[in-house]
Design an enzyme around this catalytic site. Structure first.
Site, mmCIF file in Angstrom:
data_model
loop_
_atom_site.group_PDB
_atom_site.id
_atom_site.type_symbol
_atom_site.label_atom_id
_atom_site.label_comp_id
_atom_site.label_asym_id
_atom_site.label_seq_id
_atom_site.Cartn_x
_atom_site.Cartn_y
_atom_site.Cartn_z
ATOM 1 N N ASP A 18 0.866 -1.194 0.000
ATOM 2 C CA ASP A 18 0.000 0.000 0.000
ATOM 3 C C ASP A 18 0.894 1.233 0.000
ATOM 4 O O ASP A 18 2.092 1.157 0.291
ATOM 5 C CB ASP A 18 -0.914 0.018 1.236
ATOM 6 C CG ASP A 18 -1.875 1.207 1.227
ATOM 7 O OD1 ASP A 18 -2.274 1.647 0.126
ATOM 8 O OD2 ASP A 18 -2.221 1.718 2.306
ATOM 9 N N SER A 19 0.277 2.369 -0.294
ATOM 10 C CA SER A 19 1.024 3.617 -0.217
ATOM 11 C C SER A 19 1.312 3.996 1.241
ATOM 12 O O SER A 19 2.234 4.750 1.516
ATOM 13 C CB SER A 19 0.227 4.735 -0.884
ATOM 14 O OG SER A 19 -1.051 4.813 -0.283
ATOM 15 N N CYS A 82 -4.157 -1.399 -2.171
ATOM 16 C CA CYS A 82 -4.308 0.035 -2.382
ATOM 17 C C CYS A 82 -5.212 0.184 -3.599
ATOM 18 O O CYS A 82 -4.882 -0.317 -4.686
ATOM 19 C CB CYS A 82 -2.942 0.663 -2.644
ATOM 20 S SG CYS A 82 -3.019 2.404 -3.116
ATOM 21 N N GLU A 161 -4.377 8.813 8.420
ATOM 22 C CA GLU A 161 -2.934 8.689 8.668
ATOM 23 C C GLU A 161 -2.520 9.462 9.924
ATOM 24 O O GLU A 161 -1.527 9.139 10.560
ATOM 25 C CB GLU A 161 -2.135 9.194 7.452
ATOM 26 C CG GLU A 161 -2.259 8.318 6.217
ATOM 27 C CD GLU A 161 -1.267 7.153 6.184
ATOM 28 O OE1 GLU A 161 -0.165 7.300 6.728
ATOM 29 O OE2 GLU A 161 -1.602 6.105 5.603
ATOM 30 N N CYS A 221 -11.110 2.824 -0.750
ATOM 31 C CA CYS A 221 -9.756 3.191 -0.342
ATOM 32 C C CYS A 221 -9.473 2.366 0.905
ATOM 33 O O CYS A 221 -10.320 2.287 1.801
ATOM 34 C CB CYS A 221 -9.683 4.692 -0.030
ATOM 35 S SG CYS A 221 -8.114 5.190 0.707
ATOM 36 N N HIS A 223 -7.782 2.879 3.367
ATOM 37 C CA HIS A 223 -7.745 3.623 4.627
ATOM 38 C C HIS A 223 -9.135 3.728 5.273
ATOM 39 O O HIS A 223 -9.247 3.916 6.477
ATOM 40 C CB HIS A 223 -7.227 5.046 4.402
ATOM 41 C CG HIS A 223 -5.742 5.136 4.222
ATOM 42 N ND1 HIS A 223 -5.087 4.567 3.161
ATOM 43 C CD2 HIS A 223 -4.790 5.747 4.977
ATOM 44 C CE1 HIS A 223 -3.794 4.829 3.266
ATOM 45 N NE2 HIS A 223 -3.591 5.541 4.354
HETATM 46 N N1 DGL Z 1 -4.803 3.419 0.531
HETATM 47 C C1 DGL Z 1 -4.858 4.058 -0.744
HETATM 48 C C2 DGL Z 1 -6.050 3.503 -1.526
HETATM 49 O O1 DGL Z 1 -6.593 2.459 -1.180
HETATM 50 C C3 DGL Z 1 -4.993 5.554 -0.692
HETATM 51 C C4 DGL Z 1 -3.939 6.327 -0.031
HETATM 52 C C5 DGL Z 1 -3.196 7.308 -0.941
HETATM 53 O O2 DGL Z 1 -3.779 8.279 -1.466
HETATM 54 O O3 DGL Z 1 -2.034 7.062 -1.124
HETATM 55 O O4 DGL Z 1 -6.444 4.100 -2.503
#
Ligand code: DGL
Length: 312
Positions: A18-19, A82, A161, A221, A223
């Site tokens: 993931d990012s 992600c 975050e 997402c 997150h």
């Molecule tokens: N967790 C990433 C997703 O599922 C989003 C976070 C980011 O913007 O890097 O899209």
């Protein structure tokens, strides 16, 4: 750099990317379904957020993480935890690693979960800017006979975050319990709740103007599952908030079964299910923050998080 994990047939190594920390919500579902596997997770925290970047940049970053997981951690499978990278870079990731390594994204499993959940056939999708602009969810939903209305919610990732979520979003599963937890949350959580309410009001107003009758909200997402207690409180009763973690885990299980991995954990592999031996976490920055907030996403200790330099 730590030594590669050695894949054996009874203990596949699953690379998860993931990012940031959000993908830990997917890792959580993977561990629950496949406790016998070894996991290597990387959060590209130095270059987060991906959601505001171009396809080209996202593809380059994601390919570097994928190569790290395969070449240095011995991943037999890759789960792109992600949505943004899954929407914009799945092909680039597959090209970056040997074709023998299956790459599983979260968009198709998310659309599949929406299909199972929706009775009206109309779904709402919230995601990052880049994911929404790609219309990957709209396409995946349309392929399943669903109408999807997508909305970018760029403020939500930084709030997650920052840890402005309820203290333990996964402790309760019922709506009432979620509501109770949201009510008892620290004051900054109210800010996150208000931001979500504003986005959601805009989205539902647009859905109404288009004559849609959505009964499902896709958390597009990784997150956003951290916000589930707040989201459950804000959406109408009867609307389901779903994410792709479980469906992605199901998809990986079917790959493993097809490849002949034992579906039940062997005695030898169960040994690896303890946090210390089964999960290796890496981050490209903010290791301390990862160690502090990671358990909230993963629901268990993340162990020692190692710093990795992917370059560029
Ligand atoms: N967790 C990433 C997703 O599922 C989003 C976070 C980011 O913007 O890097 O899209």
């Amino acid at each position: 750099m730590s030594s590669p994990l050695n894949p054996t047939l009874s203990t596949p190594t699953i690379g998860v990317f993931d990012s940031g920390f959000g993908g830990l919500t997917v890792l959580r579902a993977l561990i629950a379904r496949i406790p016998q596997a070894r996991f290597a997770f990387i959060g590209d925290t130095a270059r987060l957020p991906y959601g505001s970047k171009s396809r080209r940049t996202i593809a380059r970053y994601a390919a570097e993480s994928a190569r790290f997981l395969v070449e240095e951690q011995g991943a037999d499978y890759l789960v792109i935890a992600c949505n943004t990278a899954s929407a914009l870079a799945l092909d680039a990731i597959q090209e970056a690693v040997p074709s023998s390594v299956p790459v599983i994204g979260v968009i198709e499993p998310g659309a599949e979960a929406a299909k199972r959940a929706s009775k009206t056939g109309d779904v709402l999708v919230i995601a990052t800017d880049a994911t929404v602009q790609s219309h990957a969810y709209a396409a995946a939903c349309q392929a399943r006979g669903l109408r999807a209305l997508e909305k970018a919610c760029p403020l939500l990732v930084p709030l997650v975050e920052e840890g402005w979520t309820t203290p333990d979003p996964f402790a309760f599963s019922g709506t009432e319990a979620h509501a109770a937890q949201a009510a008892a949350a620290p004051p900054q959580v109210a800010v996150t709740a208000e931001v979500f309410r504003i986005y959601f009001a805009e989205l539902t107003a647009e859905a109404a103007s288009l004559g849609l009758h959505p009964d499902t909200l896709v958390l597009g997402c990784t997150h956003y599952p951290l916000l589930k207690p707040l989201i459950q409180q804000a959406i109408p009763a009867g609307m389901q908030a779903i994410d792709s973690a479980e469906s992605a885990a199901d998809k990986l299980v079917s790959y493993l079964e097809t490849a002949g991995y034992p579906s039940a954990p062997s005695a030898e592999s169960v040994e690896f299910a303890s946090p210390e031996t089964a999960i290796r976490c890496f981050a490209t920055d903010s290791v301390e923050k990862f160690e502090r907030l990671g358990p909230r996403f993963l629901g268990r200790p993340v162990g020692q998080v190692r710093l990795v330099d992917l370059g560029g």
